[in-house]
Design a protein around this motif. Structure first.
Motif, PDB file in Angstrom:
ATOM      1  N   GLN A  95       0.825  -1.210   0.000  1.00  0.00           N
ATOM      2  CA  GLN A  95       0.000   0.000   0.000  1.00  0.00           C
ATOM      3  C   GLN A  95       0.856   1.255   0.000  1.00  0.00           C
ATOM      4  O   GLN A  95       0.417   2.310  -0.452  1.00  0.00           O
ATOM      5  N   LEU A  96       2.053   1.135   0.534  1.00  0.00           N
ATOM      6  CA  LEU A  96       2.936   2.290   0.702  1.00  0.00           C
ATOM      7  C   LEU A  96       3.929   2.427  -0.437  1.00  0.00           C
ATOM      8  O   LEU A  96       4.871   3.216  -0.363  1.00  0.00           O
ATOM      9  N   GLY A  97       3.738   1.625  -1.508  1.00  0.00           N
ATOM     10  CA  GLY A  97       4.554   1.778  -2.707  1.00  0.00           C
ATOM     11  C   GLY A  97       5.675   0.785  -2.875  1.00  0.00           C
ATOM     12  O   GLY A  97       6.569   0.999  -3.698  1.00  0.00           O
ATOM     13  N   LEU A  98       5.651  -0.329  -2.145  1.00  0.00           N
ATOM     14  CA  LEU A  98       6.756  -1.290  -2.216  1.00  0.00           C
ATOM     15  C   LEU A  98       6.966  -1.811  -3.632  1.00  0.00           C
ATOM     16  O   LEU A  98       8.112  -2.034  -4.050  1.00  0.00           O
ATOM     17  N   ASP A  99       5.891  -2.021  -4.384  1.00  0.00           N
ATOM     18  CA  ASP A  99       6.023  -2.535  -5.745  1.00  0.00           C
ATOM     19  C   ASP A  99       6.427  -1.454  -6.746  1.00  0.00           C
ATOM     20  O   ASP A  99       6.717  -1.764  -7.907  1.00  0.00           O
ATOM     21  N   ILE A 100       6.426  -0.214  -6.295  1.00  0.00           N
ATOM     22  CA  ILE A 100       6.829   0.900  -7.160  1.00  0.00           C
ATOM     23  C   ILE A 100       8.300   1.230  -6.930  1.00  0.00           C
ATOM     24  O   ILE A 100       9.099   1.327  -7.865  1.00  0.00           O
ATOM     25  N   SER A 101       8.646   1.390  -5.636  1.00  0.00           N
ATOM     26  CA  SER A 101      10.013   1.760  -5.269  1.00  0.00           C
ATOM     27  C   SER A 101      10.242   1.414  -3.810  1.00  0.00           C
ATOM     28  O   SER A 101       9.450   1.807  -2.941  1.00  0.00           O
ATOM     29  N   ARG A 102      11.323   0.688  -3.546  1.00  0.00           N
ATOM     30  CA  ARG A 102      11.656   0.355  -2.159  1.00  0.00           C
ATOM     31  C   ARG A 102      11.891   1.624  -1.356  1.00  0.00           C
ATOM     32  O   ARG A 102      11.446   1.740  -0.201  1.00  0.00           O
ATOM     33  N   ASP A 103      12.588   2.608  -1.939  1.00  0.00           N
ATOM     34  CA  ASP A 103      12.875   3.852  -1.230  1.00  0.00           C
ATOM     35  C   ASP A 103      11.589   4.592  -0.876  1.00  0.00           C
ATOM     36  O   ASP A 103      11.474   5.168   0.219  1.00  0.00           O
ATOM     37  N   LEU A 104      10.630   4.606  -1.813  1.00  0.00           N
ATOM     38  CA  LEU A 104       9.343   5.242  -1.554  1.00  0.00           C
ATOM     39  C   LEU A 104       8.659   4.587  -0.370  1.00  0.00           C
ATOM     40  O   LEU A 104       8.146   5.270   0.537  1.00  0.00           O
ATOM     41  N   CYS A 105       8.660   3.275  -0.344  1.00  0.00           N
ATOM     42  CA  CYS A 105       8.025   2.533   0.743  1.00  0.00           C
ATOM     43  C   CYS A 105       8.694   2.823   2.081  1.00  0.00           C
ATOM     44  O   CYS A 105       8.010   3.088   3.084  1.00  0.00           O
ATOM     45  N   VAL A 106      10.019   2.812   2.118  1.00  0.00           N
ATOM     46  CA  VAL A 106      10.741   3.058   3.365  1.00  0.00           C
ATOM     47  C   VAL A 106      10.496   4.487   3.851  1.00  0.00           C
ATOM     48  O   VAL A 106      10.307   4.725   5.055  1.00  0.00           O
ATOM     49  N   THR A 107      10.472   5.432   2.938  1.00  0.00           N
ATOM     50  CA  THR A 107      10.187   6.816   3.319  1.00  0.00           C
ATOM     51  C   THR A 107       8.807   6.928   3.955  1.00  0.00           C
ATOM     52  O   THR A 107       8.627   7.601   4.987  1.00  0.00           O
ATOM     53  N   ASN A 108       7.823   6.277   3.354  1.00  0.00           N
ATOM     54  CA  ASN A 108       6.470   6.297   3.913  1.00  0.00           C
ATOM     55  C   ASN A 108       6.410   5.583   5.258  1.00  0.00           C
ATOM     56  O   ASN A 108       5.716   6.033   6.184  1.00  0.00           O
ATOM     57  N   MET A 109       7.132   4.470   5.383  1.00  0.00           N
ATOM     58  CA  MET A 109       7.165   3.767   6.668  1.00  0.00           C
ATOM     59  C   MET A 109       7.746   4.656   7.753  1.00  0.00           C
ATOM     60  O   MET A 109       7.232   4.702   8.887  1.00  0.00           O
ATOM     61  N   ARG A 110       8.809   5.377   7.440  1.00  0.00           N
ATOM     62  CA  ARG A 110       9.426   6.252   8.437  1.00  0.00           C
ATOM     63  C   ARG A 110       8.486   7.404   8.812  1.00  0.00           C
ATOM     64  O   ARG A 110       8.419   7.808   9.985  1.00  0.00           O
ATOM     65  N   ARG A 111       7.765   7.925   7.848  1.00  0.00           N
ATOM     66  CA  ARG A 111       6.768   8.968   8.163  1.00  0.00           C
ATOM     67  C   ARG A 111       5.725   8.433   9.141  1.00  0.00           C
ATOM     68  O   ARG A 111       5.346   9.110  10.109  1.00  0.00           O
ATOM     69  N   ILE A 112       5.275   7.220   8.890  1.00  0.00           N
ATOM     70  CA  ILE A 112       4.247   6.617   9.734  1.00  0.00           C
ATOM     71  C   ILE A 112       4.789   6.326  11.133  1.00  0.00           C
ATOM     72  O   ILE A 112       4.141   6.621  12.141  1.00  0.00           O
ATOM     73  N   LEU A 113       5.985   5.765  11.202  1.00  0.00           N
ATOM     74  CA  LEU A 113       6.565   5.436  12.505  1.00  0.00           C
ATOM     75  C   LEU A 113       6.893   6.694  13.313  1.00  0.00           C
ATOM     76  O   LEU A 113       6.759   6.705  14.544  1.00  0.00           O
ATOM     77  N   ASP A 114       7.294   7.758  12.639  1.00  0.00           N
ATOM     78  CA  ASP A 114       7.512   9.028  13.338  1.00  0.00           C
ATOM     79  C   ASP A 114       6.198   9.547  13.924  1.00  0.00           C
ATOM     80  O   ASP A 114       6.154  10.037  15.060  1.00  0.00           O
ATOM     81  N   SER A 115       5.136   9.431  13.148  1.00  0.00           N
ATOM     82  CA  SER A 115       3.826   9.853  13.634  1.00  0.00           C
ATOM     83  C   SER A 115       3.361   8.978  14.794  1.00  0.00           C
ATOM     84  O   SER A 115       2.786   9.477  15.769  1.00  0.00           O
ATOM     85  N   ALA A 116       3.614   7.672  14.694  1.00  0.00           N
ATOM     86  CA  ALA A 116       3.239   6.752  15.778  1.00  0.00           C
ATOM     87  C   ALA A 116       3.959   7.118  17.073  1.00  0.00           C
ATOM     88  O   ALA A 116       3.375   7.072  18.163  1.00  0.00           O
ATOM     89  N   LYS A 117       5.244   7.499  16.962  1.00  0.00           N
ATOM     90  CA  LYS A 117       6.007   7.947  18.140  1.00  0.00           C
ATOM     91  C   LYS A 117       5.369   9.204  18.729  1.00  0.00           C
ATOM     92  O   LYS A 117       5.168   9.326  19.945  1.00  0.00           O
ATOM     93  N   LYS A 118       5.067  10.145  17.856  1.00  0.00           N
ATOM     94  CA  LYS A 118       4.497  11.433  18.270  1.00  0.00           C
ATOM     95  C   LYS A 118       3.148  11.251  18.954  1.00  0.00           C
ATOM     96  O   LYS A 118       2.797  11.999  19.876  1.00  0.00           O
ATOM     97  N   ASN A 119       2.380  10.261  18.507  1.00  0.00           N
ATOM     98  CA  ASN A 119       1.024  10.045  19.014  1.00  0.00           C
ATOM     99  C   ASN A 119       0.961   8.948  20.072  1.00  0.00           C
ATOM    100  O   ASN A 119       0.067   8.103  20.068  1.00  0.00           O
ATOM    101  N   GLY A 120       1.939   8.965  20.978  1.00  0.00           N
ATOM    102  CA  GLY A 120       1.884   8.044  22.110  1.00  0.00           C
ATOM    103  C   GLY A 120       2.664   6.765  21.925  1.00  0.00           C
ATOM    104  O   GLY A 120       2.414   5.777  22.623  1.00  0.00           O
ATOM    105  N   ASN A 121       3.598   6.751  20.973  1.00  0.00           N
ATOM    106  CA  ASN A 121       4.411   5.558  20.699  1.00  0.00           C
ATOM    107  C   ASN A 121       3.540   4.337  20.393  1.00  0.00           C
ATOM    108  O   ASN A 121       3.713   3.251  20.950  1.00  0.00           O
ATOM    109  N   ILE A 122       2.593   4.525  19.481  1.00  0.00           N
ATOM    110  CA  ILE A 122       1.700   3.447  19.057  1.00  0.00           C
ATOM    111  C   ILE A 122       2.504   2.407  18.281  1.00  0.00           C
ATOM    112  O   ILE A 122       3.352   2.751  17.456  1.00  0.00           O
TER     113      ILE A 122
END
Length: 306
Positions: free
Chosen positions: A101-128
């Protein structure tokens, strides 16, 4: 006959035309039993109801067939909105996602960038905690590689190990020093016998093997099963090896064995319900039908009765 039915629904799950049509249908033909709603608001309401029964949850915004950077970024944005909704509502809930869903089949870098955005947000929102759902075998190794990379910087991420793959025991050992939080499952995709056990009995035995292996490594296990034999096996391991209940949880799917979920929570076990939502529900729904003839009977009954 059961295997033919399973293969049929797994085949349908990959039909992009039917997937597009399903978005227009809404949650019809029994899908609402397995999908909590189409919006974040509906999903959060469902989570609150489950929390009141003593159950914790993980939310998954469903999505299949992402082919553009824009769609991948939109999916990542929706994951972040989900994290914000979890935090603001105060519900006991994690997030699950698929990296395709985050673009793994398009570009590994795109997917990792999106994963890091999500994990940063998870940290910010109570370390979900964020769970990366494991997909088919073609995505297995790259998923584990990305997890290794993410674990260098984040402690709120884990993935899934599938018991039907021959490589599952090696994967657990290769990551044990990272102290991973794994969801352990039997596996729901159709795979070649070159990479996966074709017989159910062998899958069941390997499932027990990886549960024991991961728990005795001292790492956290989310045992995702509706199988009473597996549940009893985990309880047996708990007693025999003095495994604290804080080291594992049971997981079940939304809409399946609801009374068993409540019963396990009342016994003092952490019981997490996997709660999917969104309008891109078709592929997920087809895989649930593939898993059990009982699910198909439920849907047929709903179609022909008021």
């Amino acid at each position: 006959m059961e295997q033919l039915m399973k293969d049929f629904f797994l085949f349908l799950s990959k039909n992009q035309g039917l997937n597009a049509a399903a978005k227009k249908w809404g949650l019809r033909f029994g899908a609402s039993r397995f999908v909590s709603g189409e919006t974040i608001q509906e999903a959060i309401k469902g989570v609150k109801d489950l929390n009141q029964k003593g159950l914790c949850c993980t939310l998954d915004h469903l999505g299949e067939f992402v082919f553009s950077v824009e769609e991948a970024n939109e999916s990542a944005d929706y994951c972040i909105k989900t994290l914000e909704a979890i935090h603001s509502s105060g519900v006991d809930c994690n997030l699950s996602l698929k990296m395709t869903q985050l673009g793994l089949d398009i570009s590994r870098d795109l997917c990792v960038t999106n994963m890091r955005r999500i994990l940063d947000s998870a940290k910010k929102n109570g370390n979900i905690f964020v769970r990366i759902d494991m997909e088919d075998y073609a995505h297995n190794e790259v998923t584990l590689e990305i997890l290794r990379e993410l674990l260098q910087d984040y402690d709120n991420v884990g993935t899934v190990i599938q018991a039907y793959l021959y490589k599952s025991t090696d994967d657990i050992d290769s990551l044990k020093d990272k102290h991973p939080n794994f969801r352990l499952v039997k596996g729901a995709y159709k795979e070649s016998p070159q990479v996966a056990y074709p017989n159910k009995a062998d899958v069941d035995e390997n499932y027990k093997k990886i549960i024991k292996q991961h728990l005795l490594n001292g790492n956290y296990a989310a045992v995702a099963t509706h199988d009473d034999n597996i549940i009893a096996y985990v309880k047996q391991l708990e007693k025999e090896h003095n495994i604290p209940r804080s080291q594992f949880e049971f997981q079940m799917l939304y809409g399946i064995r609801t009374q068993s979920q409540v019963d396990l929570a009342r016994e003092g076990y952490r019981m997490r319900v996997y709660v999917p939502y969104g309008n891109d529900w078709y592929g997920y729904f087809m895989r649930r039908l593939a898993e059990s003839p009982a699910n198909v009977k439920f849907v047929l009954k709903g179609m022909f009765t008021k």
